[in-house]
Enzyme design. Sequence first.
Site: not given
Ligand SMILES: [Zn+2]
Length: 863
Positions: A43, A167, A404
Site C-alpha cells: 500500500h 485505506d 486519501h
Molecule cells: Zn493509505
Amino acid sequence: MVLFIFVALLILSTASCELSCGYHSCNQGEADKLNVHIVPHTHDDVGWLKTVDQYYYGANSSIAWAGVQYILDTVVQQLSVDPTRRFIYVEVAFFSRWWREQNTEVQQEVKRLVQEGRLEFILGGWSMNDEAATHYNAIIDQMTLGLRFLNDTFGPCARPRVAWQIDPFGHSREQASLFAQMGFDGLFFGRLDYQDKETREMKLKMEEIWRGSQSLHHPEADLFTGLNENGYNPPAGFCFDAYCKDDPIMDDPTLEDNNVKQKVDDFISAAHKQAKHFRTNHIMMTMGSDFQYSNAKAWFKNLDKLMKYVNSAVRYKNCFFLWSVKSDDFFPYADAPHQFWTGYFTSRPGLKGYVRESNKYLQVCNQLETVAHLRSGMKSNLRTSKSNVLREYLRAAMGVAQHHDAVSGTSKQHVANDYAKRLYIDVISSVITEGSSNLTFCDYMNITLCDFTQNSNRFTAVVYNPLARAVSKYIRIPVDCTPSYIFVVIELLVPVSEATESVRRNRGNANCELVFLAKLPALGYNSFSIEKYKSSATNKRLFTPKGKVVNPSDDITISNESSIVIVVITNKTSQSYITHFLLFGYFLSSIYFERYIIFKSPTGAYIFRPNSSTPFHCSNDGKVKLSVLTGSNPLVQEVYQKFSDWAYQVVRLYKGIKHIEVEWTVGPIPVKDQWGKEVISRYETNIDSNGYFYTDANGREVLERKKNYRPTWKLNQTEPVAGNYYPVNSRIYIRDAHVQLTVLTDRSQGGSSLSSGALELMVHRRLLGEDSKGVAEPLNETGQFGDGLITRGKHWLLLDTVTSSAKQHRLLGEEAFMSPLVMFGGATPPALQSFIVNPLPPNIHLLTLATTNSGELLVRLEH
Ligand SMILES: [Zn+2]
Ligand SMILES: *[C@@H]1O[C@H](CO)[C@@H](O)[C@H](O)[C@H]1NC(C)=O
Ligand SMILES: *[C@@H]1O[C@H](CO)[C@@H](O)[C@H](O)[C@H]1NC(C)=O
Ligand SMILES: *[C@@H]1O[C@H](CO)[C@@H](O)[C@H](O)[C@H]1NC(C)=O
Ligand SMILES: *[C@@H]1O[C@H](CO)[C@@H](O)[C@H](O)[C@H]1NC(C)=O
Ligand SMILES: *[C@@H]1O[C@H](CO)[C@@H](O)[C@H](O)[C@H]1NC(C)=O
Ligand SMILES: *[C@@H]1O[C@H](CO)[C@@H](O)[C@H](O)[C@H]1NC(C)=O
Ligand SMILES: *[C@@H]1O[C@H](CO)[C@@H](O)[C@H](O)[C@H]1NC(C)=O
Ligand SMILES: *[C@@H]1O[C@H](CO)[C@@H](O)[C@H](O)[C@H]1NC(C)=O
Ligand SMILES: *[C@@H]1O[C@H](CO)[C@@H](O)[C@H](O)[C@H]1NC(C)=O
C-alpha cells in the site's frame, strides 16, 4: 479431524494452463474446498508522512522507511525468477514514474509479466482517492489519468477489473456508482465502522452488492463489494516483510526452532476463523501493508513455503445464494467507541478549498486547449506542445491531490501548488486573446487583494464562464476608491470590510470592492472596461455600511441586536409572493458561529471529539458587532457580523438573486488556553426536520441521514455530535413537508443536523492534540504570518419549496463549482465570445471537454 486448505495466489494458473492476463489466469479453486486466495500487495500512499518524491526515492527515512522504487525493483525481480509468483500493484503515480526510469529490457520483462497476468494492476487510478472530500469530477479525472497510462503502456490486458480502496476512512456510495459505471467488476476495501463489521461478520454480509445510485436503473450502478477481514494486513503472525517482527518460516527438519507445524496450524485456524464470516468457500488474505515489499524476497520466500506446507484440502460448504443488496454508504467511520473519523471532513480547510478551485482551472484549461486545437483544424501537435507539458503537470498534481491523505487533510504537510496555476494562465490567455496580449490572474481576490486592479486607472476584466449555458454573476474587484475618484461603467462600490482588513493585514491598498453584474455567454467570456478619473464631485456609487442598524428594511430584518442576527427573507416583488410569504413568513434563519472545544486527546487530523455537545459562542460575551449595508443601494444588501477578532461573517443578498451568500472568515483560532477548537457555522430555522437531513456524496447524488441512526444495523451511539457528522461535499439540506433549506458549500466540510430545524457545518479546526492514527503531529496549521491559519469561504443558502429546491440547488451547485474565472488585462478588451454554437439546456452539464495526448476530443455530458 483433518482440515485441508487449498492455498493459491489470487491469479494463479494451474501448470497445464497457459499464462494470460484477466480472469483466465485466476486459479478457479476447487468446489469442495476452502480456497484461500493469497494476495501479495503493497500500500503505497501517494504522499502522507513524507512527500511523494521522498516516498519514491526512500528519502527522509527517519520518518518512515519507505522507498517505492525498491519495491518495484525487487518485486519485478522476484516475479521473474518464479512463474508461480503473483503481485498486484495499485498507484499509477508511482508506477509510471518508475516505468520511465527503466531500460528497455526491464520494460519488456514487465510487459511480459503483465501479459501473463503475474503482475496485475488493481484500481489503476493515479492515486487511491479519498472518498469524503473528493468531487466526482476530480475522481473521474484521476482515474482517467491512471487508466490511460496503463492502457497506453500495456494495452487492454492491463485493464484493472477490481477497484481497491483499502485505506480510505469511510466509503461513499457515489464512488461505488462511479466504479460500476467505469466497468469495474468489484470493489474491495478495509475500513468500516467496527459495529457494522461485527454485524456483517455475524450475518455473513462481508460481501454484498452495493447499489450505487438511486436514479440509475440497476444494475448500471451495482457493484460487487467485498470487505477485507484484516483491513489490508496479513493475519496476525504472518507479516513477512523485512521490517516486520513476525518469525519467518523455519523449516529445516533438524532444527530445534522448526516452526512449520505451528505456522501451518495458525494459518489454518486464521483461515477458518475468517471463513466463518463469508458465504462462499473463497476467501482472500491480503499479504502486505504500507510500503511493504521493498525487499520482496522476504515476503515471497515465506509465502512460497507457507503455500507448500499448507496446501492440502478441506471439505467445505458450497452455497448457492443471492447476494444481499446495500443502498446506503459507509460513513461515518468509527474504529472504536468515541473514535469517529469525522474531523478529516474539515481538516485543512484551506487545502480543501484550493483543491476544489484548482479543479476548475484544470477544466477551463482543458476547454480552452480544445478550442485552440479545433481552431488549428485539429492539427496542433499536442504531444510536443508546451501546453501538453503544462496540462500533464496539472492533471498529475490534481491526481495526487485526490489521494486519501491529501485532500483529506491528513498528511503531515502540504506544499501548495501555486506553480501549476501560474503556468496555466499562459494557455488561457493565449486562447482568449489569440496571442495578442497577456491576461493575468489575481490569486488573492478572495481577500480583495490585486495589485493590478488597485493600481491602474484603466483596465479590462475578462470573465470566463466554463458552463455550457449562459449565466449572470455578480463580480467583485478590488479597487482604490479614494473619494476623489469617479468610476465609469460600474454599478456599486463597497468599502472593504473589517474582516478583510484583518485577513490581509498590511498587504494591498484597495479600499473598495467594485461590484457589478456580469452577463456571460455559454462556454465563453465577456469583458468589461473599468476606468476611473479624478474629480471633485462626490462618488455617488460609494455606499458605506452603518453600524448597529436595527431598522427593518424591505428584505432583511435585523432584529436581534445582542447576539444573533435574524434574517427574515421575504421577496415582495416576486409573483409568488403569497405562497412565499405563507411558507416563509414564519421562517427565521439565525445565522451564527459557534465552536466546539475538543478533548485534548484523542483528537486530531482524523478524529473529531468535542468535549461537550453544546458548542461555545465564538464571541466571549455572546455579543456580535453588527453593521448593515442597507437596501438603499441598487445591488446588494449586506450584514456584517463580528463575533471576535478571529470570527467574522458577511451575509449578502444580491438583487434578483434568490439565495443568500454567507462569507465566513475564521482564524487564527486562539489556542492560548491550551484547548483545540473546531468552529462551526450553525443555521437555525423552525423547519420541522425531525432528525432527518440530507447530504451529497462527492457532489453528485444525495443521501438521507437520520440522527443517531444507521440504516443497516442498530447503532450504539457513543458520540452525540461527532457520530452524527457526515461529509458534505457540495450541499446539505433539511426540509419538512413544505420548505427546504439547502446550504451549498465551496469546499468539502463536515456537517450535521443535531436538532430539528438546525444545520451545521464545521468550517475550520485547529488542534493541539494528536489522535494516534499515524500522522503524529497536531493539526495546528499556521498561515503566512506564522500564527494560526486564517481561512475564508462561502455558503449559499437557498430557501424554497421542497419541489422547486431540487432544481434550484442543482443549478446553483453547478454555478458554484464552475464559477466564472476573472482575469485582467490592458485597456483594450477582447470582444465577447462564446465557443459553443448552441448552449446546452440547464439539465445537461458539460463535465469534460478535453483533448487527449493523441489529439482526440474527450467530451463528457451529464444529465
Ligand atoms: Zn493509505
Ligand atoms: C525530513 O523530515 C524532517 C522531520 O519531519 C523534516 O524536518 C525535514 O525537513 C525533512 N526533510 C526533507 C528533505 O523534507
Ligand atoms: C487502449 O489501447 C488500445 C490499444 O492497445 C486502443 O485501441 C484503445 O483505443 C485504447 N483505449 C483507450 C480508451 O484509450
Ligand atoms: C506577454 O508577456 C511576455 C512575458 O512577460 C512578453 O514576453 C510578451 O511580449 C507579452 N505579450 C504580449 C502580446 O504583450
Ligand atoms: C437574541 O436571540 C437569543 C436566542 O434566541 C435570545 O436568547 C436573546 O434573548 C435574543 N436577544 C434579543 C435582544 O432579542
Ligand atoms: C470543555 O472545555 C471548556 C473550555 O476550556 C471547559 O470550560 C469545560 O469544562 C470542558 N468540559 C469538559 C466536559 O471537559
Ligand atoms: C424575487 O424573486 C423573483 C423570482 O422568484 C425574482 O425574479 C426577483 O428578481 C426577486 N426579487 C428580488 C428583489 O430579489
Ligand atoms: C455501547 O457501547 C459502549 C461503549 O463501547 C458500551 O459500554 C455499552 O455497553 C454499549 N451499549 C450497548 C447497549 O451495547
Ligand atoms: C501551534 O502553532 C503555534 C504557531 O502558530 C505554535 O506557537 C504552537 O507551539 C503550536 N502548538 C502545538 C501544540 O503544536
Ligand atoms: C485565498 O485564496 C488563495 C488562493 O486560492 C488561498 O491560498 C488563500 O488561502 C485564500 N485565503 C483565505 C483567507 O482563505
